[in-house]
Design an enzyme around this catalytic site. Structure first.
Site, PDB file in Angstrom:
ATOM      1  N   ASP A 590       0.830  -1.203   0.000  1.00  0.00           N
ATOM      2  CA  ASP A 590       0.000   0.000   0.000  1.00  0.00           C
ATOM      3  C   ASP A 590       0.869   1.260   0.000  1.00  0.00           C
ATOM      4  O   ASP A 590       1.836   1.365   0.760  1.00  0.00           O
ATOM      5  CB  ASP A 590      -0.889   0.036   1.236  1.00  0.00           C
ATOM      6  CG  ASP A 590      -1.944  -1.058   1.221  1.00  0.00           C
ATOM      7  OD1 ASP A 590      -1.733  -2.077   0.557  1.00  0.00           O
ATOM      8  OD2 ASP A 590      -2.991  -0.869   1.887  1.00  0.00           O
ATOM      9  N   HIS A 657      -9.133   0.212  -2.312  1.00  0.00           N
ATOM     10  CA  HIS A 657      -9.340   1.659  -2.426  1.00  0.00           C
ATOM     11  C   HIS A 657      -9.439   2.107  -3.884  1.00  0.00           C
ATOM     12  O   HIS A 657      -9.761   3.269  -4.128  1.00  0.00           O
ATOM     13  CB  HIS A 657      -8.219   2.419  -1.715  1.00  0.00           C
ATOM     14  CG  HIS A 657      -8.430   2.524  -0.243  1.00  0.00           C
ATOM     15  ND1 HIS A 657      -8.864   3.670   0.385  1.00  0.00           N
ATOM     16  CD2 HIS A 657      -8.302   1.596   0.738  1.00  0.00           C
ATOM     17  CE1 HIS A 657      -8.968   3.456   1.684  1.00  0.00           C
ATOM     18  NE2 HIS A 657      -8.625   2.195   1.919  1.00  0.00           N
ATOM     19  N   HIS A 709      -4.196  -8.240  -3.338  1.00  0.00           N
ATOM     20  CA  HIS A 709      -4.240  -7.134  -2.389  1.00  0.00           C
ATOM     21  C   HIS A 709      -4.681  -7.589  -1.008  1.00  0.00           C
ATOM     22  O   HIS A 709      -4.033  -7.279  -0.006  1.00  0.00           O
ATOM     23  CB  HIS A 709      -5.177  -6.031  -2.888  1.00  0.00           C
ATOM     24  CG  HIS A 709      -5.239  -4.880  -1.927  1.00  0.00           C
ATOM     25  ND1 HIS A 709      -4.195  -4.002  -1.761  1.00  0.00           N
ATOM     26  CD2 HIS A 709      -6.203  -4.485  -1.044  1.00  0.00           C
ATOM     27  CE1 HIS A 709      -4.501  -3.109  -0.836  1.00  0.00           C
ATOM     28  NE2 HIS A 709      -5.717  -3.379  -0.386  1.00  0.00           N
TER      29      HIS A 709
END
Length: 887
Positions: A590, A657, A709
């Site tokens: 991230d 996100h 992810h």
């Protein structure tokens, strides 16, 4: 035949009409010269630089003495403008090299380097002469090189490998034919030649060979004449491994003909070979005069297609003017884009002054060649990993006897920070729950049914295969750490710490994420301006000196954002949902809009550019590029621009996100509006989210490591399940598989097995080490690498090392005080963590620093509105950000 990229035949050459202002500007008949392609500058387009050669011959048919002798050797320089098709003789300032022929030349950016050759006075020196074409005032420079070098020679080859190393091979020193190889590191001063001692199948001694460097760093030597005068048909690739070891590899395939005094140049993965001579100087005739070595397919081709045997005689083929045109030797070739240019040469006793052109096949072979990559590559690179004081990929670490860094255990959170993190997981849980409810409502399969898995289903059988005799994946016992002390002489020092010294590895923090559905706008599809992504890269890719814009205004307008997204989207649309990647590769977790951390990681551990390490190693980013940090726009636009520039080397997968419902709440939408204006900002934000729906969802490295992810959750039991997800895909349409892939987490530690509720919100789960073990076993995988959670050391092991969590942003949300990390997967599948610590607070006037005030205001306001979920693990020491323990 044409439908197969590796069967695209060799091209047909034709004469190209060119122009010049005066007879002096025209190069005229010559042979033994060089032709070098030079990249465009601010004031000039791409150019070809012709230098030296012989402009006359003595003897021949009209002479009583046998044979011919080259004469009229020159040091003139002629420039060909590719765009205007015009020749110009140029007279650079400075001391030029002596007249010469049979020399070697290579382009280094907008400069051309010349070395060796033979002239009226005999052998030229081995000095390096550089012709600098960067500015309008062209100039010669003689490069000072220390120590012993290759020595005077002619009939040798030289080229720039991996945009850094000048490599010269073979030739004749006047006494014997040579087989040695030398390299000069253009990035290391003082300059010095290094004699190489490559491993592998070494080529025999030869002269009048050709060599060309492929854009990914492979130097290919082709043909030549041995010490007995016999022409050679072989080809060899020279590669430098990440540990600094060089290796020769014999190229496969059957060459159409042995040859020397020919020309060769790469276009993509295809080496275009033309002309040449046989024993006694007889020119190569017929189809063998034009050939292509396709290094991606490992085969030779002529104009008829695949070559299965040598064709070094003309035979009884019909006369073909285009092939007669290629009957020449001692000519020179260069390539610009897909075009191959040839100038001059010798046909019998006649000097040529024609200029030829051909185009490479429109179907380009992949430059990621498996054929010329030595099988011993993994063995070459792995021994170095076992040396405790040397980090992977050439990063030198200091001795263990030197002063030690503070253990990462001192990177802790103060009490106030802990309270802030504890205060508000409710906001994230609420957002996560909204996404879950939308996905569950849209899914045709009930949640209960998706968790049922049949061990005998085809999915279990069609998982990624991995050979038992290949290298196993393993984590290196030491991690590379960079400290950024604000004062003192330790700043920027690189060290290695044993993994046992990482006290925080059991500590993990849960970041915030979400996704709501906004109507997607339709945009007109226009071709992206060719220079737009380069503009982004030149503006933002500044690892050492990037500074945030003082007024926060973003440098692209909404139209440019749309064009950039469209260009990247076209690439993502062609990629599979699960990428198939090769090592070596760097992995980033991230980033969350913390662009400064991305620049620091690039600065310390290499960056994706030809000036960096992109020719040696790929890059994979695991999602969550936006939200939280205040430079999401810089982060996502640079990564998209790098993807456009290096589509085969830079890889992006989707994070949770990268969804409108989430980044509308956690900072990205408001950043777009604040920095681009309301109308343009909303337009750009919507366009970015349209692009996000096309991002790949996972990646397999060497069919042994799967990267995603989030995690495998409750529903993912095979790689095939992920592969079947069709894009573009929104979060609410992706069912439970997509939710698990992007949202799920491992349980708190290895002792917590099975499936448990996730603190992120209802409907989300955590999965235990038993799920990890089962998934890896059924899919023949050895490791899962995922991001999604902030961990104190930047990386954390789980399930006895079968899963690694990776997080690259430091001091997450301004309160976590965590380190950031990347993982470097070497060719031998040894994984090295590389860390950066949070920067200490500014020493001078932190309260009055505009950047500091802006950073704090942005982060604090966002934390109040959308705070991250609390840390998990053991209690943290009560340390203040300004304390020595923090620094």
């Amino acid at each position: 035949m044409g439908s197969k990229p590796w069967l695209s035949p060799a091209p047909t050459y034709r004469t190209l009409e060119t122009y010049w202002d005066s007879d002096e500007d025209a190069p005229g008949p010559r042979c033994g010269h060089t032709l070098t392609a030079v990249a465009a500058t601010k004031t000039h387009g791409p150019r070809l630089i012709l230098f030296g050669g012989a402009t006359a011959i003595e003897g021949g048919a009209s002479s009583s003495s046998p044979g011919i002798r080259l004469a009229g050797v020159t040091n003139s320089v002629h420039s060909y403008d590719v765009l205007t098709r015009k020749w110009t003789r140029i007279r650079p300032a400075g001391e030029p090299p002596s007249p010469r022929a049979a020399h070697a030349a290579a382009a280094v950016g907008t400069m051309v380097v010349f070395q060796g050759g033979i002239g009226p006075a005999g052998h030229s020196t081995d000095d390096l002469y550089v012709l600098d074409l960067t500015n309008d005032k062209f100039k010669w420079h003689r490069v000072v090189v220390q120590g012993q070098g290759p020595g005077p020679r002619y009939g040798h080859v030289i080229d720039l490998v991996a945009q850094r190393y000048l490599v010269t091979v073979s030739g004749n020193d006047g006494k014997r034919v040579l087989s040695d190889s030398w390299a000069l590191d253009t990035g290391q001063k003082p300059y010095a030649w290094q004699r190489l001692n490559p491993e592998g199948d070494r080529p025999s001694a030869r002269m009048y060979a050709t060599a060309s460097a492929r854009s990914d760093g492979m130097f290919l030597l082709c043909g030549g004449r041995d010490s007995s005068g016999a022409p050679l048909a072989d080809a060899y690739g020279l590669l430098m491994h990440r540990n600094g070891q060089w290796e020769w590899t014999l190229a496969p395939g059957v060459s159409p003909s042995p040859r020397y005094q020919h020309a060769a140049v790469f276009v993509g993965a295809r080496l275009h070979v033309t002309g040449g001579a046989l024993r006694g100087g007889r020119a190569i005739e017929g189809e063998a005069a034009v050939a292509v070595l396709d290094t991606a397919a490992g085969i030779w081709l002529d104009r008829n297609g695949l070559v299965t045997s040598s064709r070094n005689t003309k035979g009884h083929a019909e006369y073909d003017p285009s092939l007669e045109l290629m009957r020449r030797c001692r000519h020179a070739s260069a390539s610009v884009g897909v075009r191959i240019y040839i100038y001059g040469g010798l046909r019998g006793d006649m000097l040529l002054d024609d200029f030829l052109v051909a185009e490479n096949s429109s179907i380009q072979s992949d430059i990621n060649s498996p054929i010329l990559t030595p099988e011993r590559a993994s063995n070459l690179s792995s021994p170095r990993f076992n040396q405790p004081n040397i980090s992977s990929f050439g990063t030198t670490a200091t001795s263990d006897d030197g002063p030690e860094f503070p253990s990462s255990g001192s990177l802790s959170m103060d009490k106030n920070s802990m309270e802030k993190l504890r205060e508000a997981s409710a906001a994230e849980a609420e957002a996560a729950n909204a996404v879950w409810q939308a996905a569950q409502a849209a899914s045709a399969v009930p949640a209960e049914e998706t968790s049922v898995y049949d061990d005998n289903s085809p999915a279990a059988e069609t998982a990624s295969d991995a050979s038992d005799n290949e290298a196993d994946v393993r984590l290196h016992p030491r991690a590379v750490v960079v400290a950024k002390e604000a004062v003192g002489n330790l700043g920027g020092m690189v060290r290695q710490l044993s993994l046992d010294q990482f006290e925080n590895e059991s500590r993990r923090m849960i970041p915030s994420n979400n996704d709501l559905s906004y109507p997607t706008k339709k945009f007109a599809r226009q071709k992206s301006p060719q220079g737009l992504h380069k503009k982004v890269i030149s503006t933002l890719l500044r690892p050492r000196n990037w500074k945030a814009p003082a007024n926060r205004r973003f440098f692209l307008d909404s139209y440019e954002v749309g064009e950039l997204c469209y260009a990247a989207e076209q690439i993502f649309m062609q990629e599979p949902t699960v990428l198939q990647l090769k090592a070596p590769i760097k992995l980033f977790g991230d980033l969350h809009g913390q662009f400064g951390d991305l620049m620091r990681l690039f600065d310390e551990y290499g960056f994706p550019s030809t000036a960096g390490d992109i020719t040696y190693i790929d890059y994979l980013f695991l999602g969550d590029y936006v939200d939280r940090g205040q430079h999401s726009l810089e982060t996502i636009t640079l990564l998209l621009a790098l993807k456009i520039e290096y589509p085969e080397n830079v890889h992006l997968i989707r994070g949770n996100h990268e969804a409108a419902d989430i980044n509308a709440l956690f900072g990205f939408r408001i950043e777009c509006i604040e920095r681009m204006g309301e109308n343009d900002g909303i337009w750009a934000w919507t366009r970015f989210n349209q692009l996000f729906n096309y991002l790949p969802l996972a990646a397999l490295i060497e069919k042994k490591i799967i990267c995603m992810h989030g995690g495998i959750g409750r529903s993912i039991h095979s790689v095939e399940q992920i592969e079947k997800l069709e894009r573009p895909i929104t979060m609410d349409a992706g069912s439970i598989i997509l939710m698990d892939l992007l949202w799920s987490d491992p349980t708190e530690n290895d002792s917590v097995e099975g499936l448990r509720p996730n603190a992120r919100g209802p409907g989300l789960v955590t999965f235990g080490p038993d799920r990890v073990t089962d998934f890896c076993k059924k899919n023949k995988l050895q490791l899962i690498i995922r991001a999604h959670e902030c961990v104190m050391d930047g990386f954390e092991r789980f399930a006895q090392g079968q899963l690694i969590t990776l997080f690259s942003a430091t001091n997450y949300c301004g309160t976590a005080n965590n380190a950031g990390a990347i993982l470097v997967v070497g060719r031998g599948l040894v994984i090295v963590p590389k860390l950066i610590h949070p920067l200490p607070p500014p020493i001078q006037s932190p309260e009055t620093s505009p950047e500091h005030v802006a950073d704090d205001a942005w982060m604090q306001e966002l934390n109040i509105q959308r705070p991250p979920t609390p840390t998990r693990g053991r209690p943290q020491p009560d340390l203040d950000r300004s304390s020595l323990a923090y620094i």
